[in-house]
Design an enzyme around this catalytic site. Sequence first.
Site, mmCIF file in Angstrom:
data_model
loop_
_atom_site.group_PDB
_atom_site.id
_atom_site.type_symbol
_atom_site.label_atom_id
_atom_site.label_comp_id
_atom_site.label_asym_id
_atom_site.label_seq_id
_atom_site.Cartn_x
_atom_site.Cartn_y
_atom_site.Cartn_z
ATOM 1 N N ASP A 296 4.590 -31.825 23.360
ATOM 2 C CA ASP A 296 3.484 -31.614 22.411
ATOM 3 C C ASP A 296 2.129 -31.994 23.006
ATOM 4 O O ASP A 296 1.091 -31.610 22.481
ATOM 5 C CB ASP A 296 3.725 -32.350 21.068
ATOM 6 C CG ASP A 296 4.010 -33.826 21.185
ATOM 7 O OD1 ASP A 296 4.500 -34.255 22.248
ATOM 8 O OD2 ASP A 296 3.760 -34.567 20.207
ATOM 9 N N ASP B 227 0.328 -41.564 22.443
ATOM 10 C CA ASP B 227 1.444 -41.985 21.580
ATOM 11 C C ASP B 227 1.818 -43.410 21.964
ATOM 12 O O ASP B 227 2.090 -43.684 23.138
ATOM 13 C CB ASP B 227 2.665 -41.085 21.799
ATOM 14 C CG ASP B 227 2.498 -39.705 21.190
ATOM 15 O OD1 ASP B 227 1.393 -39.398 20.702
ATOM 16 O OD2 ASP B 227 3.488 -38.934 21.210
ATOM 17 N N HIS C 186 -2.205 -37.099 15.040
ATOM 18 C CA HIS C 186 -0.804 -37.026 15.471
ATOM 19 C C HIS C 186 0.130 -37.371 14.309
ATOM 20 O O HIS C 186 0.944 -38.291 14.374
ATOM 21 C CB HIS C 186 -0.589 -37.977 16.668
ATOM 22 C CG HIS C 186 0.688 -37.744 17.442
ATOM 23 N ND1 HIS C 186 1.890 -38.289 17.062
ATOM 24 C CD2 HIS C 186 0.943 -37.050 18.580
ATOM 25 C CE1 HIS C 186 2.833 -37.941 17.942
ATOM 26 N NE2 HIS C 186 2.279 -37.179 18.862
HETATM 27 ZN ZN LIG Z 1 3.307 -36.795 20.670
HETATM 28 ZN ZN LIG Z 2 5.352 -38.699 22.736
#
Ligand SMILES: [Zn+2]
Ligand SMILES: [Zn+2]
Length: 330
Positions: free
Chosen positions: A82, A224, A282
Amino acid sequence: MLTKAEKSRKSVSGTPGYAELTFMGTGSATPTGERWLPGVLVKIRGDFILLDCGEGVQYRILKAGLKVNRLAAILVAHLHGDHLYGLPGLLESLGMWGKTSPLKVLGPAGIEEFIEHAVLSDNLGYELVVETLKPGVVVSGNGYDVIAFPVKHIVNSFAFVVLEHDLPGKFNEEKARELGIPAGPIRRQLLAGKKVRLHTGRLIEPSEVVGPPRKGLKIVYSGDTMPCAELIEASSKADIIIHEATFSSYNGVEAYVSGHSTALEAAYTASAAKAKMLILQHFSNRYRDLDLLLQEARQVFEETYLSRDLLKVIVKRQGEESINATFQTL
Ligand SMILES: [Zn+2]
Ligand SMILES: [Zn+2]
């Protein structure tokens, strides 16, 4: 010779204490109709820096009407699809859009192999430099740096700080008039920290009319991550933290297991770092209404906002340390 458009871009672009953040995609894992995959385009001191390049980023750039020939670097926070499946298409399109200046693509170990296999063109039309990220300064621009540091996700992951250099102090017009300093090059020399002698023979020290340097803008991008001390430390007194908030605290266990943060945890990070503003992104596509995430974050950190695709945030340094942020939808 610069064209008129280039000249105006040049004069506006270099503005100190000014940045634009455009959110290309604000979803996670898989896109939804409204939220595509991550990518934040930061414009600072005339350069564009793209933080992550999820699938669809090139379409968002077109939709936003942005001319990104001055894209200096693409930083990939980690090698989850992603965050990087938008790269091959964008890299090829940039050349077709007329990019000629070099571009750096930086990501964790494995980025070079990914590009080698995914980008098939052997002539993009510009120089592409692909490098593995290491902690520290990874991009040195004209008036800013980008610093990478490791965070805690389920794979090797980085977060980034876009840090503008100190800004010149404020020019004291009243004092300048009193001292008989004329407008024009003399003022520019004083602002640049140089002493000048007036035609009267009086030597003017810059400190007589120019205030102390002001802090440049500091923008942090979490990538992330689950909450971690490294992120809090690197975000100290940030103007804006763009933080992942994949989950609500109702799904805290899931966040922990998958190496993500809840909106509440992002707010604790912003609060501990004494940041000025928190922008969440996100989001898991399970949430129909993100108000739940916003409200839990605001309990801890009031200056929290939700991002959405094609949101543009214009940030300006005001006074010594505060900011003025304007939100627009493109
Ligand atoms: Zn991600
Ligand atoms: Zn990730």
